[in-house]
Design a protein around this motif. Structure first.
Motif, PDB file in Angstrom:
ATOM      1  N   GLU A  96     -47.910  12.440  25.010  1.00  0.00           N
ATOM      2  CA  GLU A  96     -47.653  12.233  26.432  1.00  0.00           C
ATOM      3  C   GLU A  96     -46.740  13.327  26.962  1.00  0.00           C
ATOM      4  O   GLU A  96     -46.169  14.113  26.192  1.00  0.00           O
ATOM      5  N   LEU A  97     -46.593  13.374  28.265  1.00  0.00           N
ATOM      6  CA  LEU A  97     -45.702  14.333  28.917  1.00  0.00           C
ATOM      7  C   LEU A  97     -44.470  13.560  29.373  1.00  0.00           C
ATOM      8  O   LEU A  97     -44.574  12.646  30.188  1.00  0.00           O
ATOM      9  N   VAL A  98     -43.306  13.922  28.826  1.00  0.00           N
ATOM     10  CA  VAL A  98     -42.091  13.170  29.128  1.00  0.00           C
ATOM     11  C   VAL A  98     -41.077  14.066  29.823  1.00  0.00           C
ATOM     12  O   VAL A  98     -41.059  15.286  29.633  1.00  0.00           O
ATOM     13  N   ALA A  99     -40.236  13.444  30.635  1.00  0.00           N
ATOM     14  CA  ALA A  99     -39.150  14.153  31.317  1.00  0.00           C
ATOM     15  C   ALA A  99     -37.901  14.038  30.460  1.00  0.00           C
ATOM     16  O   ALA A  99     -37.384  12.941  30.249  1.00  0.00           O
TER      17      ALA A  99
ATOM     18  N   GLY B 284     -25.776  20.285  17.697  1.00  0.00           N
ATOM     19  CA  GLY B 284     -26.220  20.677  19.031  1.00  0.00           C
ATOM     20  C   GLY B 284     -26.062  19.590  20.069  1.00  0.00           C
ATOM     21  O   GLY B 284     -26.615  19.699  21.167  1.00  0.00           O
ATOM     22  N   PHE B 285     -25.271  18.550  19.752  1.00  0.00           N
ATOM     23  CA  PHE B 285     -25.119  17.426  20.673  1.00  0.00           C
ATOM     24  C   PHE B 285     -23.992  17.633  21.677  1.00  0.00           C
ATOM     25  O   PHE B 285     -24.028  17.062  22.765  1.00  0.00           O
ATOM     26  N   ILE B 286     -22.949  18.389  21.310  1.00  0.00           N
ATOM     27  CA  ILE B 286     -21.826  18.603  22.212  1.00  0.00           C
ATOM     28  C   ILE B 286     -21.460  20.085  22.236  1.00  0.00           C
ATOM     29  O   ILE B 286     -21.838  20.848  21.343  1.00  0.00           O
ATOM     30  N   ALA B 287     -20.704  20.465  23.272  1.00  0.00           N
ATOM     31  CA  ALA B 287     -20.221  21.835  23.412  1.00  0.00           C
ATOM     32  C   ALA B 287     -18.867  21.790  24.101  1.00  0.00           C
ATOM     33  O   ALA B 287     -18.461  20.752  24.647  1.00  0.00           O
ATOM     34  N   ALA B 288     -18.159  22.903  24.060  1.00  0.00           N
ATOM     35  CA  ALA B 288     -16.867  22.981  24.736  1.00  0.00           C
ATOM     36  C   ALA B 288     -17.072  22.951  26.237  1.00  0.00           C
ATOM     37  O   ALA B 288     -17.951  23.620  26.772  1.00  0.00           O
TER      38      ALA B 288
ATOM     39  N   LEU C 251     -29.519  15.396  25.330  1.00  0.00           N
ATOM     40  CA  LEU C 251     -30.476  14.714  26.203  1.00  0.00           C
ATOM     41  C   LEU C 251     -31.866  14.702  25.577  1.00  0.00           C
ATOM     42  O   LEU C 251     -32.549  13.677  25.545  1.00  0.00           O
ATOM     43  N   SER C 252     -32.277  15.872  25.067  1.00  0.00           N
ATOM     44  CA  SER C 252     -33.619  15.990  24.493  1.00  0.00           C
ATOM     45  C   SER C 252     -33.775  15.110  23.276  1.00  0.00           C
ATOM     46  O   SER C 252     -34.785  14.408  23.127  1.00  0.00           O
ATOM     47  N   HIS C 253     -32.792  15.115  22.376  1.00  0.00           N
ATOM     48  CA  HIS C 253     -32.895  14.357  21.129  1.00  0.00           C
ATOM     49  C   HIS C 253     -33.002  12.860  21.373  1.00  0.00           C
ATOM     50  O   HIS C 253     -33.763  12.161  20.706  1.00  0.00           O
ATOM     51  N   PHE C 254     -32.232  12.370  22.361  1.00  0.00           N
ATOM     52  CA  PHE C 254     -32.218  10.936  22.626  1.00  0.00           C
ATOM     53  C   PHE C 254     -33.171  10.528  23.749  1.00  0.00           C
ATOM     54  O   PHE C 254     -33.204   9.365  24.153  1.00  0.00           O
ATOM     55  N   GLY C 255     -33.945  11.488  24.255  1.00  0.00           N
ATOM     56  CA  GLY C 255     -34.982  11.156  25.221  1.00  0.00           C
ATOM     57  C   GLY C 255     -34.503  10.890  26.630  1.00  0.00           C
ATOM     58  O   GLY C 255     -35.178  10.192  27.396  1.00  0.00           O
ATOM     59  N   PHE C 256     -33.347  11.472  27.012  1.00  0.00           N
ATOM     60  CA  PHE C 256     -32.832  11.301  28.368  1.00  0.00           C
ATOM     61  C   PHE C 256     -33.208  12.509  29.216  1.00  0.00           C
ATOM     62  O   PHE C 256     -33.171  13.644  28.740  1.00  0.00           O
ATOM     63  N   ASP C 257     -33.540  12.259  30.466  1.00  0.00           N
ATOM     64  CA  ASP C 257     -33.789  13.364  31.391  1.00  0.00           C
ATOM     65  C   ASP C 257     -32.465  13.913  31.898  1.00  0.00           C
ATOM     66  O   ASP C 257     -32.228  15.121  31.887  1.00  0.00           O
ATOM     67  N   THR C 258     -31.586  13.030  32.358  1.00  0.00           N
ATOM     68  CA  THR C 258     -30.247  13.421  32.805  1.00  0.00           C
ATOM     69  C   THR C 258     -29.259  12.383  32.289  1.00  0.00           C
ATOM     70  O   THR C 258     -29.647  11.327  31.765  1.00  0.00           O
ATOM     71  N   LEU C 259     -27.970  12.633  32.478  1.00  0.00           N
ATOM     72  CA  LEU C 259     -26.947  11.683  32.051  1.00  0.00           C
ATOM     73  C   LEU C 259     -27.019  10.380  32.838  1.00  0.00           C
ATOM     74  O   LEU C 259     -26.510   9.351  32.386  1.00  0.00           O
TER      75      LEU C 259
ATOM     76  N   PRO D 279      -0.988  19.369  30.130  1.00  0.00           N
ATOM     77  CA  PRO D 279      -0.150  20.366  29.443  1.00  0.00           C
ATOM     78  C   PRO D 279      -0.825  20.920  28.184  1.00  0.00           C
ATOM     79  O   PRO D 279      -1.381  20.171  27.382  1.00  0.00           O
ATOM     80  N   GLY D 280      -0.747  22.237  28.047  1.00  0.00           N
ATOM     81  CA  GLY D 280      -1.380  22.883  26.909  1.00  0.00           C
ATOM     82  C   GLY D 280      -2.809  23.291  27.168  1.00  0.00           C
ATOM     83  O   GLY D 280      -3.401  24.021  26.374  1.00  0.00           O
ATOM     84  N   ALA D 281      -3.394  22.792  28.253  1.00  0.00           N
ATOM     85  CA  ALA D 281      -4.775  23.116  28.636  1.00  0.00           C
ATOM     86  C   ALA D 281      -5.742  23.029  27.458  1.00  0.00           C
ATOM     87  O   ALA D 281      -6.420  24.003  27.119  1.00  0.00           O
ATOM     88  N   PRO D 282      -5.805  21.861  26.778  1.00  0.00           N
ATOM     89  CA  PRO D 282      -6.723  21.752  25.640  1.00  0.00           C
ATOM     90  C   PRO D 282      -8.174  21.805  26.097  1.00  0.00           C
ATOM     91  O   PRO D 282      -8.491  21.541  27.256  1.00  0.00           O
ATOM     92  N   TYR D 283      -9.060  22.156  25.150  1.00  0.00           N
ATOM     93  CA  TYR D 283     -10.488  22.163  25.445  1.00  0.00           C
ATOM     94  C   TYR D 283     -10.981  20.736  25.661  1.00  0.00           C
ATOM     95  O   TYR D 283     -10.487  19.785  25.050  1.00  0.00           O
ATOM     96  N   THR D 284     -11.940  20.608  26.538  1.00  0.00           N
ATOM     97  CA  THR D 284     -12.665  19.346  26.654  1.00  0.00           C
ATOM     98  C   THR D 284     -14.027  19.506  25.987  1.00  0.00           C
ATOM     99  O   THR D 284     -14.434  20.615  25.633  1.00  0.00           O
ATOM    100  N   TYR D 285     -14.720  18.391  25.803  1.00  0.00           N
ATOM    101  CA  TYR D 285     -16.049  18.414  25.199  1.00  0.00           C
ATOM    102  C   TYR D 285     -17.035  17.682  26.100  1.00  0.00           C
ATOM    103  O   TYR D 285     -16.692  16.690  26.755  1.00  0.00           O
ATOM    104  N   VAL D 286     -18.247  18.215  26.141  1.00  0.00           N
ATOM    105  CA  VAL D 286     -19.317  17.654  26.963  1.00  0.00           C
ATOM    106  C   VAL D 286     -20.597  17.613  26.133  1.00  0.00           C
ATOM    107  O   VAL D 286     -20.724  18.319  25.127  1.00  0.00           O
TER     108      VAL D 286
END
Length: 222
Positions: free
Chosen positions: A74-77, A149-153, A173-181, A160-167
């Motif tokens: 099938e064609l999936v989004a 490949g699931f998360i990135a900086a 999205l592709s692995h779990f079959g989501f089009d958007t969050l 304070p300290g300006a730590p990195y966040t993760y997203v």
């Protein structure tokens, strides 16, 4: 590069010399061919390069999906684009015949919970993740999720300290079959199903399977 540019210029996208029905069929064929040839989900801006300006891509996709009814694929989004995927009902047959389709990205319970927190509360720092679990989330765990490949900086936190966040990533999205969050299960639905307690999550009262304490450390936050 010049050859690719010439090929792009030579492609007749408007197909004005064709009757409407044949023009539509040609656009459908082009769109499906591009998606079929790509190993990754194909976005709207890419597909727009092979069809006319007045072509409605959403209707094209609907017509392609209609023709694929009853087929084993099938064609999936997913991940903001479209991709051909075999239907889940054929997973056992594919696995039996080829060994493909098995889980190649295993997640422990703690990995899955951390990934869930990142997905719902991103952008989020490692220190903030640790507050959910009352323990520091190890760099190894973050590194493992990044290697999958699931998360990135994400952007630096204004704290304070300006730590990195993760997203999360398009790969998530592709692995779990989501089009958007926006396709993530609603918190209330998860609570109703008994799969998640938002109060316990925010209070850091989340059970972690025994024997996985090594997934956490007491190092400095990032």
């Amino acid at each position: 590069m010049a050859r690719r540019a010439r090929a792009k210029q030579e492609l007749d996208t408007e197909l004005a010399d064709l009757p409407p029905e044949l023009r539509w069929r040609e656009w459908m064929g082009r769109v499906e061919a591009v998606i079929f040839a790509s190993p990754e989900p194909v976005g709207r801006e890419v597909l727009a390069r092979v069809v006319g300006r007045d072509c409605n891509l959403d209707l094209i996709i609907d017509d392609i999906r209609g023709e694929l009814r009853g087929r084993p694929y099938e064609l999936v989004a997913v991940a903001g684009g479209w991709q051909h995927r075999t239907r889940k009902s054929f997973a056992d047959a594919i696995r039996t015949a080829t060994g493909l389709g098995t889980e190649t990205k295993p997640l422990s319970q703690s990995d899955a919970l951390i990934l869930m927190c990142i997905a719902y509360f991103q952008p989020i720092t490692r220190g903030e993740l640790g507050q959910f679990f009352s323990k520091e989330v190890s760099r190894d765990t973050i590194g493992h999720l990044r290697s999958l490949g699931f998360i990135a900086a994400g952007p630096r936190s204004p704290t304070p300290g300006a730590p990195y966040t993760y997203v999360t990533t398009p790969g998530f999205l592709s692995h779990f079959g989501f089009d958007t969050l926006r396709d993530l299960p609603d918190m209330e639905a998860l609570e109703d199903a008994g799969l998640l307690s938002k109060e316990k999550l925010l209070a850091g009262d989340i059970p972690i399977a025994g024997g996985e304490a090594d997934d956490f450390d007491d190092g400095a936050s990032e």
